[in-house]
Design a protein around this motif. Structure first.
Motif, PDB file in Angstrom:
ATOM      1  N   PHE A  74       3.413  60.042 -29.892  1.00 47.57           N
ATOM      2  CA  PHE A  74       4.140  59.317 -29.257  1.00 47.57           C
ATOM      3  C   PHE A  74       4.528  58.344 -30.396  1.00 47.57           C
ATOM      4  O   PHE A  74       4.283  58.377 -31.480  1.00 47.57           O
ATOM      5  CB  PHE A  74       2.928  58.280 -28.955  1.00 47.57           C
ATOM      6  N   ARG A  75       5.357  57.798 -30.164  1.00 45.68           N
ATOM      7  CA  ARG A  75       6.433  56.924 -31.400  1.00 45.68           C
ATOM      8  C   ARG A  75       5.750  55.236 -30.676  1.00 45.68           C
ATOM      9  O   ARG A  75       6.235  55.296 -29.406  1.00 45.68           O
ATOM     10  CB  ARG A  75       7.762  57.009 -31.262  1.00 45.68           C
ATOM     11  N   ILE A  76       5.624  54.825 -31.704  1.00 56.29           N
ATOM     12  CA  ILE A  76       4.914  53.159 -31.103  1.00 56.29           C
ATOM     13  C   ILE A  76       5.384  52.444 -31.824  1.00 56.29           C
ATOM     14  O   ILE A  76       5.524  52.497 -33.423  1.00 56.29           O
ATOM     15  CB  ILE A  76       3.374  53.306 -31.429  1.00 56.29           C
ATOM     16  N   THR A  77       6.073  51.418 -31.672  1.00 51.51           N
ATOM     17  CA  THR A  77       7.002  50.175 -32.308  1.00 51.51           C
ATOM     18  C   THR A  77       6.609  48.594 -31.388  1.00 51.51           C
ATOM     19  O   THR A  77       6.474  48.988 -29.946  1.00 51.51           O
ATOM     20  CB  THR A  77       8.428  50.759 -32.032  1.00 51.51           C
ATOM     21  N   MET A  78       6.277  47.630 -32.536  1.00 52.46           N
ATOM     22  CA  MET A  78       6.691  46.248 -31.927  1.00 52.46           C
ATOM     23  C   MET A  78       7.915  46.012 -32.193  1.00 52.46           C
ATOM     24  O   MET A  78       8.014  45.678 -33.991  1.00 52.46           O
ATOM     25  CB  MET A  78       4.891  45.717 -32.253  1.00 52.46           C
ATOM     26  N   ASP A  79       8.337  45.517 -31.369  1.00 51.61           N
ATOM     27  CA  ASP A  79       9.566  44.587 -31.960  1.00 51.61           C
ATOM     28  C   ASP A  79      10.491  45.367 -33.234  1.00 51.61           C
ATOM     29  O   ASP A  79      11.033  45.497 -34.113  1.00 51.61           O
ATOM     30  CB  ASP A  79       9.538  42.692 -32.241  1.00 51.61           C
ATOM     31  N   ASP A  80      10.595  46.802 -32.438  1.00 52.52           N
ATOM     32  CA  ASP A  80      11.807  47.990 -33.129  1.00 52.52           C
ATOM     33  C   ASP A  80      11.133  48.203 -34.477  1.00 52.52           C
ATOM     34  O   ASP A  80      11.542  49.551 -35.419  1.00 52.52           O
ATOM     35  CB  ASP A  80      12.645  47.063 -32.894  1.00 52.52           C
ATOM     36  N   LYS A  81       9.701  47.617 -35.029  1.00 50.05           N
ATOM     37  CA  LYS A  81       9.131  48.030 -35.968  1.00 50.05           C
ATOM     38  C   LYS A  81       8.099  48.988 -35.917  1.00 50.05           C
ATOM     39  O   LYS A  81       7.005  48.867 -35.105  1.00 50.05           O
ATOM     40  CB  LYS A  81       8.529  47.077 -36.861  1.00 50.05           C
ATOM     41  N   PRO A  82       8.262  50.470 -36.751  1.00 46.07           N
ATOM     42  CA  PRO A  82       7.061  51.906 -36.925  1.00 46.07           C
ATOM     43  C   PRO A  82       5.144  50.898 -36.510  1.00 46.07           C
ATOM     44  O   PRO A  82       5.579  49.807 -37.290  1.00 46.07           O
ATOM     45  CB  PRO A  82       7.199  52.504 -37.655  1.00 46.07           C
ATOM     46  N   VAL A  83       4.852  51.567 -36.149  1.00 44.22           N
ATOM     47  CA  VAL A  83       2.900  50.895 -36.099  1.00 44.22           C
ATOM     48  C   VAL A  83       2.371  51.421 -37.948  1.00 44.22           C
ATOM     49  O   VAL A  83       2.992  52.537 -38.050  1.00 44.22           O
ATOM     50  CB  VAL A  83       2.022  51.479 -34.893  1.00 44.22           C
ATOM     51  N   PHE A  89      -1.035  46.005 -35.772  1.00 43.10           N
ATOM     52  CA  PHE A  89       0.102  44.996 -36.099  1.00 43.10           C
ATOM     53  C   PHE A  89      -0.522  43.908 -36.263  1.00 43.10           C
ATOM     54  O   PHE A  89      -1.114  43.668 -35.758  1.00 43.10           O
ATOM     55  CB  PHE A  89       1.045  44.816 -35.398  1.00 43.10           C
ATOM     56  N   ASP A  90      -0.873  43.433 -37.698  1.00 46.55           N
ATOM     57  CA  ASP A  90      -1.964  42.352 -38.193  1.00 46.55           C
ATOM     58  C   ASP A  90      -0.749  40.996 -39.386  1.00 46.55           C
ATOM     59  O   ASP A  90       0.269  41.342 -39.121  1.00 46.55           O
ATOM     60  CB  ASP A  90      -3.533  43.007 -39.489  1.00 46.55           C
ATOM     61  N   SER A  91      -1.840  40.356 -39.447  1.00 50.95           N
ATOM     62  CA  SER A  91      -1.062  39.341 -40.199  1.00 50.95           C
ATOM     63  C   SER A  91       0.264  38.451 -39.320  1.00 50.95           C
ATOM     64  O   SER A  91       1.107  38.205 -39.681  1.00 50.95           O
ATOM     65  CB  SER A  91      -0.450  39.462 -41.380  1.00 50.95           C
ATOM     66  N   LEU A  92      -0.455  38.507 -37.648  1.00 51.59           N
ATOM     67  CA  LEU A  92       1.074  37.470 -36.986  1.00 51.59           C
ATOM     68  C   LEU A  92       0.227  36.271 -36.557  1.00 51.59           C
ATOM     69  O   LEU A  92      -0.829  35.845 -36.882  1.00 51.59           O
ATOM     70  CB  LEU A  92       0.586  38.286 -36.443  1.00 51.59           C
ATOM     71  N   THR A  93       1.615  35.486 -36.284  1.00 56.16           N
ATOM     72  CA  THR A  93       0.962  34.479 -35.812  1.00 56.16           C
ATOM     73  C   THR A  93       1.124  34.319 -34.558  1.00 56.16           C
ATOM     74  O   THR A  93       1.522  35.164 -33.881  1.00 56.16           O
ATOM     75  CB  THR A  93       2.555  33.507 -36.386  1.00 56.16           C
ATOM     76  N   GLN A  94       1.212  32.998 -33.896  1.00 60.36           N
ATOM     77  CA  GLN A  94       1.631  32.558 -31.941  1.00 60.36           C
ATOM     78  C   GLN A  94       2.667  33.629 -32.132  1.00 60.36           C
ATOM     79  O   GLN A  94       4.299  32.923 -32.943  1.00 60.36           O
ATOM     80  CB  GLN A  94       0.532  31.752 -31.691  1.00 60.36           C
ATOM     81  N   GLY A  95       2.906  33.637 -30.740  1.00 55.77           N
ATOM     82  CA  GLY A  95       4.204  34.299 -29.595  1.00 55.77           C
ATOM     83  C   GLY A  95       4.141  34.728 -28.885  1.00 55.77           C
ATOM     84  O   GLY A  95       3.363  35.331 -28.996  1.00 55.77           O
ATOM     85  N   SER A  96       5.126  35.975 -29.046  1.00 57.93           N
ATOM     86  CA  SER A  96       5.519  37.094 -27.808  1.00 57.93           C
ATOM     87  C   SER A  96       5.706  38.240 -28.541  1.00 57.93           C
ATOM     88  O   SER A  96       7.065  37.785 -30.022  1.00 57.93           O
ATOM     89  CB  SER A  96       6.532  36.689 -26.366  1.00 57.93           C
ATOM     90  N   TYR A  97       5.551  39.922 -28.578  1.00 57.23           N
ATOM     91  CA  TYR A  97       5.693  40.775 -29.157  1.00 57.23           C
ATOM     92  C   TYR A  97       5.884  41.358 -28.362  1.00 57.23           C
ATOM     93  O   TYR A  97       5.198  40.981 -27.196  1.00 57.23           O
ATOM     94  CB  TYR A  97       4.013  40.943 -30.282  1.00 57.23           C
ATOM     95  N   THR A  98       6.848  42.521 -28.348  1.00 61.56           N
ATOM     96  CA  THR A  98       6.920  43.305 -27.597  1.00 61.56           C
ATOM     97  C   THR A  98       6.918  44.842 -28.486  1.00 61.56           C
ATOM     98  O   THR A  98       7.037  45.266 -28.884  1.00 61.56           O
ATOM     99  CB  THR A  98       8.477  43.704 -27.342  1.00 61.56           C
ATOM    100  N   ILE A  99       5.718  45.189 -27.125  1.00 61.61           N
ATOM    101  CA  ILE A  99       4.886  46.812 -27.811  1.00 61.61           C
ATOM    102  C   ILE A  99       5.767  47.840 -27.436  1.00 61.61           C
ATOM    103  O   ILE A  99       6.600  47.594 -25.686  1.00 61.61           O
ATOM    104  CB  ILE A  99       3.757  46.896 -27.450  1.00 61.61           C
ATOM    105  N   LYS A 100       6.263  48.570 -27.767  1.00 60.84           N
ATOM    106  CA  LYS A 100       7.322  50.115 -26.779  1.00 60.84           C
ATOM    107  C   LYS A 100       6.871  51.145 -27.330  1.00 60.84           C
ATOM    108  O   LYS A 100       5.830  51.409 -28.542  1.00 60.84           O
ATOM    109  CB  LYS A 100       8.634  50.632 -27.259  1.00 60.84           C
TER     110      LYS A 100
END
Length: 211
Positions: A74-83, A89-100
């Motif tokens: 599988f290829r997993i990305t969050m906001d087009d950044k690879p997992v 995916f850590d060190s995140l702030t509040q907000g919206s993120y897109t997992i593909k």
């Protein structure tokens, strides 16, 4: 996918197909296609979401625990950044993120995830005070959540760190009372209270004594 274009035909079933195709130079070629149509697998992930522990803190995370169905790898990305390799995916702030997620046969999954800050942790000591010299006050802070640990300072000196709520204190000079508190999530907050001490007190001293 469930459709494959072969020459001028759109194929949707597994089988062997033969067609004569012409190249751009005008040459004919007989092409045999062995086609296997892979059904959509219902690809979906199992995610673990962790919101920020404190308002404005950068400690939220999205963990891809596993992927149900689909055809690995599988290829997993969050906001087009690879997992990352640990699939967190850590060190995140509040907000919206897109997992593909995409598998090897082209099936995809997309989800928009929203992480939310908790309410802001606040502490309030109340309005500033004007006191006469020798008047005592009670240490008391109103907070939006229970205070697990607090520290009171006055004139830059620590005056209380344990079981401070309701403790009495006598300020002998004008200064600022500061309280710093921590809630159960480790969030910090503080407040400042200005205290003006009136040191000009009229005292009556008798100068005549009778036996």
């Amino acid at each position: 996918g469930t459709m494959y274009t072969f020459g001028k035909r759109n194929l949707s079933t597994t089988g062997t197909y033969i067609d004569t195709l012409k190249s751009r130079l005008g040459c004919d070629s007989i092409v045999t296609l062995h086609l296997s149509i892979v059904p959509h697998s219902g690809l979906s992930p199992i995610l673990q979401l962790k919101d920020p522990s404190c308002s404005g803190k950068k400690d939220a995370s999205i963990t891809v625990q596993s992927i149900v169905n689909g055809y690995p790898p599988f290829r997993i990305t969050m906001d087009d950044k690879p997992v990352p390799s640990n699939q967190i995916f850590d060190s995140l702030t509040q907000g919206s993120y897109t997992i593909k997620i995409a598998d090897r046969v082209g099936c995809t999954y997309t989800e928009k995830i929203t992480l939310t800050d908790p309410p802001v942790f606040t502490i309030n000591l109340g309005a500033d005070l004007i006191l006469n010299l020798g008047h005592e006050i009670s240490l008391h802070a109103i907070s939006s959540e229970p205070i697990i640990k607090s520290t009171y300072t006055y004139e830059g000196k620590v005056i209380c760190t344990t079981s401070c709520e309701g403790t009495f204190f006598v300020p002998y000079s004008s200064a600022k009372l500061i309280v710093e508190g921590v809630n159960r999530n480790g969030c910090n907050s503080y407040d400042t209270l200005a205290i003006l001490v009136n040191e000009s007190i009229n005292l009556f001293i008798p100068n005549v004594f009778t036996p």
